[in-house]
Write a protein that holds these residues in place. Sequence first.
Motif, PDB file in Angstrom:
ATOM      1  N   GLY A  99     -43.166  -4.521  10.165  1.00  0.00           N
ATOM      2  CA  GLY A  99     -43.858  -4.019  11.272  1.00  0.00           C
ATOM      3  C   GLY A  99     -44.555  -2.453  11.501  1.00  0.00           C
ATOM      4  N   ASP A 100     -43.755  -1.901  11.947  1.00  0.00           N
ATOM      5  CA  ASP A 100     -45.557  -0.622  11.536  1.00  0.00           C
ATOM      6  C   ASP A 100     -45.073   0.801  10.000  1.00  0.00           C
ATOM      7  OD1 ASP A 100     -45.756  -1.067  14.571  1.00  0.00           O
ATOM      8  OD2 ASP A 100     -44.329   0.675  14.882  1.00  0.00           O
ATOM      9  N   GLN A 101     -44.719  -0.420   9.288  1.00  0.00           N
ATOM     10  CA  GLN A 101     -44.822   0.146   7.880  1.00  0.00           C
ATOM     11  C   GLN A 101     -45.283  -0.811   7.060  1.00  0.00           C
ATOM     12  OE1 GLN A 101     -42.162   2.755   7.080  1.00  0.00           O
ATOM     13  NE2 GLN A 101     -42.326   2.636   9.451  1.00  0.00           N
ATOM     14  N   VAL A 102     -45.942   0.396   6.676  1.00  0.00           N
ATOM     15  CA  VAL A 102     -47.223  -0.366   5.435  1.00  0.00           C
ATOM     16  C   VAL A 102     -46.413  -0.004   3.486  1.00  0.00           C
ATOM     17  CG1 VAL A 102     -49.264  -0.002   4.194  1.00  0.00           C
ATOM     18  CG2 VAL A 102     -48.660   0.508   6.641  1.00  0.00           C
ATOM     19  N   TRP A 103     -46.426  -1.112   2.902  1.00  0.00           N
ATOM     20  CA  TRP A 103     -45.702  -1.053   1.782  1.00  0.00           C
ATOM     21  C   TRP A 103     -46.225  -1.742   0.290  1.00  0.00           C
ATOM     22  CZ3 TRP A 103     -40.660  -0.725   0.373  1.00  0.00           C
ATOM     23  CH2 TRP A 103     -39.776  -0.372   1.851  1.00  0.00           C
ATOM     24  N   LEU A 104     -46.969  -0.200  -0.346  1.00  0.00           N
ATOM     25  CA  LEU A 104     -47.418  -0.585  -1.468  1.00  0.00           C
ATOM     26  C   LEU A 104     -46.416  -1.335  -2.776  1.00  0.00           C
ATOM     27  CD1 LEU A 104     -50.609  -1.224  -3.232  1.00  0.00           C
ATOM     28  CD2 LEU A 104     -50.874   0.733  -2.912  1.00  0.00           C
ATOM     29  N   ALA A 105     -46.596  -2.121  -3.270  1.00  0.00           N
ATOM     30  CA  ALA A 105     -45.753  -2.823  -4.379  1.00  0.00           C
ATOM     31  C   ALA A 105     -44.177  -2.431  -3.875  1.00  0.00           C
ATOM     32  CB  ALA A 105     -46.455  -2.458  -5.288  1.00  0.00           C
ATOM     33  N   ASN A 106     -43.479  -1.898  -4.735  1.00  0.00           N
ATOM     34  CA  ASN A 106     -42.113  -1.713  -4.029  1.00  0.00           C
ATOM     35  C   ASN A 106     -41.829  -0.419  -3.438  1.00  0.00           C
ATOM     36  OD1 ASN A 106     -40.878  -3.582  -4.820  1.00  0.00           O
ATOM     37  ND2 ASN A 106     -40.994  -3.055  -7.035  1.00  0.00           N
ATOM     38  N   GLU A 107     -43.248   0.660  -3.019  1.00  0.00           N
ATOM     39  CA  GLU A 107     -43.431   2.035  -2.471  1.00  0.00           C
ATOM     40  C   GLU A 107     -43.900   1.923  -1.100  1.00  0.00           C
ATOM     41  OE1 GLU A 107     -46.328   4.312  -4.714  1.00  0.00           O
ATOM     42  OE2 GLU A 107     -44.716   6.505  -2.576  1.00  0.00           O
ATOM     43  N   ASN A 108     -42.614   2.145  -0.176  1.00  0.00           N
ATOM     44  CA  ASN A 108     -42.965   2.311   1.470  1.00  0.00           C
ATOM     45  C   ASN A 108     -44.194   3.589   1.515  1.00  0.00           C
ATOM     46  OD1 ASN A 108     -43.411   3.267   4.171  1.00  0.00           O
ATOM     47  ND2 ASN A 108     -41.129   2.727   4.520  1.00  0.00           N
ATOM     48  N   VAL A 109     -45.507   3.215   1.976  1.00  0.00           N
ATOM     49  CA  VAL A 109     -46.848   4.576   1.797  1.00  0.00           C
ATOM     50  C   VAL A 109     -47.324   4.062   2.982  1.00  0.00           C
ATOM     51  CG1 VAL A 109     -47.100   3.744  -0.764  1.00  0.00           C
ATOM     52  CG2 VAL A 109     -48.307   2.391   0.626  1.00  0.00           C
ATOM     53  N   THR A 110     -46.297   4.466   4.071  1.00  0.00           N
ATOM     54  CA  THR A 110     -46.360   4.216   5.692  1.00  0.00           C
ATOM     55  C   THR A 110     -46.725   6.080   6.054  1.00  0.00           C
ATOM     56  OG1 THR A 110     -45.407   2.993   5.897  1.00  0.00           O
ATOM     57  CG2 THR A 110     -46.367   3.478   8.051  1.00  0.00           C
ATOM     58  N   SER A 111     -46.502   6.958   5.475  1.00  0.00           N
ATOM     59  CA  SER A 111     -47.430   7.936   5.748  1.00  0.00           C
ATOM     60  C   SER A 111     -48.064   8.693   4.080  1.00  0.00           C
ATOM     61  CB  SER A 111     -46.828   9.020   5.127  1.00  0.00           C
ATOM     62  OG  SER A 111     -45.354   8.779   6.183  1.00  0.00           O
ATOM     63  N   ALA A 112     -47.563   7.721   3.135  1.00  0.00           N
ATOM     64  CA  ALA A 112     -48.539   8.932   1.674  1.00  0.00           C
ATOM     65  C   ALA A 112     -50.604   8.177   2.464  1.00  0.00           C
ATOM     66  CB  ALA A 112     -48.652   7.816   0.718  1.00  0.00           C
ATOM     67  N   ILE A 113     -50.522   6.735   3.276  1.00  0.00           N
ATOM     68  CA  ILE A 113     -51.868   6.637   3.146  1.00  0.00           C
ATOM     69  C   ILE A 113     -52.469   7.634   4.469  1.00  0.00           C
ATOM     70  CG2 ILE A 113     -51.929   4.362   2.737  1.00  0.00           C
ATOM     71  CD1 ILE A 113     -51.693   3.539   5.144  1.00  0.00           C
ATOM     72  N   ARG A 114     -51.639   8.277   5.062  1.00  0.00           N
ATOM     73  CA  ARG A 114     -52.634   9.229   6.100  1.00  0.00           C
ATOM     74  C   ARG A 114     -52.796  10.041   5.995  1.00  0.00           C
ATOM     75  NH1 ARG A 114     -53.965   5.314   9.347  1.00  0.00           N
ATOM     76  NH2 ARG A 114     -52.632   3.301   8.653  1.00  0.00           N
ATOM     77  N   ALA A 115     -52.697  10.697   4.086  1.00  0.00           N
ATOM     78  CA  ALA A 115     -53.492  11.590   3.903  1.00  0.00           C
ATOM     79  C   ALA A 115     -54.798  11.682   4.273  1.00  0.00           C
ATOM     80  CB  ALA A 115     -52.358  12.114   2.446  1.00  0.00           C
ATOM     81  N   GLU A 116     -55.400  12.664   4.319  1.00  0.00           N
ATOM     82  CA  GLU A 116     -57.012  13.647   4.447  1.00  0.00           C
ATOM     83  C   GLU A 116     -57.566  13.085   2.607  1.00  0.00           C
ATOM     84  OE1 GLU A 116     -56.311  13.653   7.569  1.00  0.00           O
ATOM     85  OE2 GLU A 116     -58.674  14.613   7.130  1.00  0.00           O
ATOM     86  N   GLU A 117     -57.014  13.260   2.114  1.00  0.00           N
ATOM     87  CA  GLU A 117     -57.027  12.877   0.816  1.00  0.00           C
ATOM     88  C   GLU A 117     -57.335  11.300   0.210  1.00  0.00           C
ATOM     89  OE1 GLU A 117     -55.267  13.793  -3.029  1.00  0.00           O
ATOM     90  OE2 GLU A 117     -56.829  13.416  -4.093  1.00  0.00           O
ATOM     91  N   VAL A 118     -56.630  10.556   1.090  1.00  0.00           N
ATOM     92  CA  VAL A 118     -57.054   9.360   1.096  1.00  0.00           C
ATOM     93  C   VAL A 118     -57.445   9.060   1.738  1.00  0.00           C
ATOM     94  CG1 VAL A 118     -55.282   7.332   1.339  1.00  0.00           C
ATOM     95  CG2 VAL A 118     -54.515   8.894   0.027  1.00  0.00           C
ATOM     96  N   GLY A 119     -57.686   9.322   2.891  1.00  0.00           N
ATOM     97  CA  GLY A 119     -58.916   8.893   4.077  1.00  0.00           C
ATOM     98  C   GLY A 119     -60.455   9.072   4.001  1.00  0.00           C
ATOM     99  N   ASN A 120     -60.353  10.838   2.765  1.00  0.00           N
ATOM    100  CA  ASN A 120     -61.473  10.593   2.483  1.00  0.00           C
ATOM    101  C   ASN A 120     -61.995   9.817   1.702  1.00  0.00           C
ATOM    102  OD1 ASN A 120     -63.011  13.115   4.167  1.00  0.00           O
ATOM    103  ND2 ASN A 120     -61.363  14.444   3.240  1.00  0.00           N
ATOM    104  N   THR A 121     -61.201   9.627   1.019  1.00  0.00           N
ATOM    105  CA  THR A 121     -61.056   8.513  -0.736  1.00  0.00           C
ATOM    106  C   THR A 121     -61.595   7.195   0.084  1.00  0.00           C
ATOM    107  OG1 THR A 121     -59.908  10.017  -2.280  1.00  0.00           O
ATOM    108  CG2 THR A 121     -60.493   7.410  -2.845  1.00  0.00           C
ATOM    109  N   ALA A 122     -60.769   6.797   0.882  1.00  0.00           N
ATOM    110  CA  ALA A 122     -61.089   5.537   1.086  1.00  0.00           C
ATOM    111  C   ALA A 122     -63.088   5.587   2.150  1.00  0.00           C
ATOM    112  CB  ALA A 122     -59.925   5.349   3.096  1.00  0.00           C
ATOM    113  N   SER A 123     -63.269   6.130   2.520  1.00  0.00           N
ATOM    114  CA  SER A 123     -64.470   6.679   3.183  1.00  0.00           C
ATOM    115  C   SER A 123     -65.623   6.142   1.840  1.00  0.00           C
ATOM    116  CB  SER A 123     -64.060   7.725   3.959  1.00  0.00           C
ATOM    117  OG  SER A 123     -66.381   7.823   4.629  1.00  0.00           O
ATOM    118  N   LYS A 124     -65.520   7.076   1.104  1.00  0.00           N
ATOM    119  CA  LYS A 124     -65.936   6.654   0.119  1.00  0.00           C
ATOM    120  C   LYS A 124     -65.893   5.357  -0.446  1.00  0.00           C
ATOM    121  CE  LYS A 124     -66.019  11.509  -0.839  1.00  0.00           C
ATOM    122  NZ  LYS A 124     -64.662  12.739  -1.584  1.00  0.00           N
TER     123      LYS A 124
END
Length: 224
Positions: free
Chosen positions: A74-99
């Motif tokens: 659905g709208d939820q994103v999982w990494l292994a056994n963890e729901n990371v839907t909110s965690a991947i939206r953090a600015e640090e993660v976005g900046n690292t993704a861009s790098k």
Amino acid sequence: MQTHPIPVITIDGPTASGKGTVAHRAAQQLGFHYLDSGALYRLTALSALRHNVALNDEHALAKTAEKLPCKFIGDQVWLANENVTSAIRAEEVGNTASKIAVLPTVRHALVGLQLGFRAPPGLVADGRDMGTVIFPHATLKIFLTASVEARAYRRYKQLIDKGFPANMEDLLKDLRERDTRDSSRAIAPLKPAEGAHILDTSDMTADQAVDQVLQWYAAVKKHA
Ligand code: DC
């Protein structure tokens, strides 16, 4: 032009242009699958941060991308056994993704995963290189953009609504840096695909933008 029997609509554009919202709603209205390709780069970034993978270790980052234990439910994103839907939206993660998105081997490692989202009855894919690299024969290609100020304000509201701290000046600076990095990288830089419709949403609501996408799609289908 070769066309694939399963229709694909690509929506590319800069960070916080609203393409995620527009692509998601357009997919819902058409009953199509939805690919948020940025989430894959964010998942790779989060996984690398969690496992202390050095951001200059291209080989280890590509391995991380290749073996990404991710699931979209659905709208939820999982990494292994963890729901990371909110965690991947953090600015640090976005900046690292861009790098890490500048690294060719990381981009290559994510290609198969992205192509796998194309399934009947159709797909709406959003990102930076959906129409230029991943789905060059898409049925409809859109380059969705908005002024940096409009995007910074949208991102500010999004972050505050989700309970993250936010500051307009920092966001503006961040967006400008990320825009430069995303559009000046050597591989798959952010640019409109050949034949893409340009949609500037600075003064549009999300619903108006979705309507425009659906109108363009209806017109393409009529002439197919
Ligand atoms: O769309 P987003 O902000 O969630 O994307 C996060 C980062 O991932 C973005 O800064 C650039 C990268 N990205 C990319 O290089 N190619 C894509 N197709 C999607 C995202």
